[in-house]
Design a protein around this motif. Structure first.
Motif, PDB file in Angstrom:
ATOM      1  N   ARG A   1     -47.811 -13.446   4.525  1.00  0.00           N
ATOM      2  CA  ARG A   1     -46.951 -12.405   5.102  1.00  0.00           C
ATOM      3  C   ARG A   1     -47.735 -11.574   6.117  1.00  0.00           C
ATOM      4  O   ARG A   1     -48.475 -10.663   5.752  1.00  0.00           O
TER       5      ARG A   1
ATOM      6  N   ASP B   1     -46.231  -9.322  -4.227  1.00  0.00           N
ATOM      7  CA  ASP B   1     -44.805  -9.027  -4.056  1.00  0.00           C
ATOM      8  C   ASP B   1     -44.622  -7.546  -3.751  1.00  0.00           C
ATOM      9  O   ASP B   1     -43.941  -7.161  -2.805  1.00  0.00           O
TER      10      ASP B   1
ATOM     11  N   ASP C   1     -43.629  -5.454   0.242  1.00  0.00           N
ATOM     12  CA  ASP C   1     -42.486  -4.569   0.546  1.00  0.00           C
ATOM     13  C   ASP C   1     -42.998  -3.212   1.024  1.00  0.00           C
ATOM     14  O   ASP C   1     -42.448  -2.614   1.948  1.00  0.00           O
TER      15      ASP C   1
HETATM   16 MN    MN Z   1     -40.351  -9.296  -3.026  1.00  0.00          MN
END
Ligand code: MN
Ligand code: IPM
Length: 370
Positions: A109, A245, A249
């Motif tokens: 990411r 995770d 965000d």
């Molecule tokens: Mn997520």
């Protein structure tokens, strides 16, 4: 490197189908400009697959993915399951099963800021200077996939990692650091968790193999604070499944919108590209969602397939939109473009170049373009 021809498309739920449609337009525009013949085959995953087959990730979806050169996914999740925590079958299981079945053990990411959007973030522009990092999130292990148990009065989720699972993502993160600013930060909770201590063992061993890479270690609680206080300190961030995770965000806040974060998941054989955001059910079908994260995911797909010029062309089209404030309403409530308009504009930019768009008239009557 696999030649990119057959692309499996899994739109999923909520805004998934809308944003994926724009990404397909972009790939078709790339195909037209560079004479590539992309074939798209659609499949079901998530709530869409439950509605259709009762299974959030039916075998035919896995088959489709395995027989394709790359996978483009939208989003997963439906509020009707969120309101029922006891539901035995959940859309998210589809995504997890897909990741596991295809052994997509790393999720990448990138956090790249667009200069003229700096004012949109709730974080001060001075803090956002020089922010450019990438999160390497382990994707097929840890607490997500450990043994689960639930009784009436107790529940448990085991967090389990093998050295091998940690090593295969660690080596990729070090390789990435070598191509970048040669800095790697392991995010863990080694003061409490045994799994984190194993992560440290592995990363320390690899740091001897990559002496040029400066390695540091941050506890997750501190790291979540540093992401907001001092984000430019990060280059490559390496995380287990759960920490990765959460922190990704959080990192989206720096960029200004979760609608701008792409991701690529890779294993030995397959790769899947999807936006970081969820299914945003409130916006589904309204043509207001931001397709940028999915289009940026397509850019990652092209780059991974060695189509560098093609990827650069997508990037330039996106940068042009950012510079000219051609944005969806999450980024610009005053002059906003719809999800499908964004796809049309970016495709036009790719095929015909910026001359084809008269930016001024776009802003005055933003429905008249293309
Ligand atoms: Mn997520
Ligand atoms: C993500 C999502 C998923 C995850 C959900 C939908 C299971 O939040 O890709 O970040 O937690 O991995």
């Amino acid at each position: 490197m696999r030649k990119l021809t057959n692309i499996a498309v899994l739109p999923g739920d909520g805004i998934g189908p809308e944003v994926v449609d724009q990404a397909i337009k972009v790939l078709e525009a790339i195909g037209e400009r560079y004479k590539h013949d992309f074939h798209f085959t659609h499949g079901y995953v998530g709530a869409a697959a439950i509605d259709k087959t009762g299974n959030p990730c039916p075998p035919e979806t896995i088959e489709l993915c395995k027989s394709s050169d790359a996978i483009l996914m939208g989003a997963i999740g439906d509020p009707k399951y969120d309101k029922d925590p006891g539901a035995k079958v959940r859309p998210e299981q589809g995504l997890l099963k897909l990741r596991k079945s295809l052994e997509l053990f790393v999720n990448i990411r990138p956090i790249r800021l667009f200069e003229n959007l700096a004012g949109l973030s709730v974080i001060k522009p001075s803090v956002l200077k020089n922010v450019d990092f990438v999160i390497y999130r382990e994707l097929t292990g840890g607490i997500y996939f450990g043994k689960k148990e639930k009784g009436d009065d107790y529940a448990s989720d085991e967090c389990y990692y093998t050295r091998h699972e940690i090593e295969r993502v660690t080596v990729l993160a070090f390789e990435e650091a070598m191509k970048r600013r040669k800095k790697l930060t392991l995010i863990d909770k080694a003061n409490v968790l045994e799994t984190s201590r194993l992560w440290r063992d592995v990363v320390m061993a690899y740091s001897n193999k990559y002496p040029e890479v400066e390695v540091d270690y941050l506890y997750i609680d501190n790291a979540t604070m540093q992401v907001i206080l001092n984000p430019s300190r990060f280059d490559v961030m390496l995380c287990d499944n759960m920490f990765g995770d959460i922190i990704s965000d959080e990192a989206s806040v720096l960029v200004g919108s979760l609608g701008l974060l792409p991701s690529g998941s890779r294993g030995e054989q397959y790769s899947l590209y999807e936006p970081v955001h969820g299914s945003y059910p409130e916006a589904a079908g309204k043509d207001i969602a931001n397709p940028m994260a999915t289009i940026l995911s397509v850019e990652m797909m092209l780059r991974d397939a060695g189509m560098i010029e093609e990827a650069d062309t997508v990037q330039r089209a996106i940068d042009f939109c950012m510079e000219k404030s051609i944005l969806t309403e999450d980024l610009n409530p005053n002059i906003n473009y719809s999800c499908s308009q964004m796809g049309d504009i970016i495709s036009t930019l790719i095929v015909e170049g910026p001359e084809a768009l008269k930016t001024k008239s776009l802003h005055e009557a933003n429905s008249t373009i293309v």
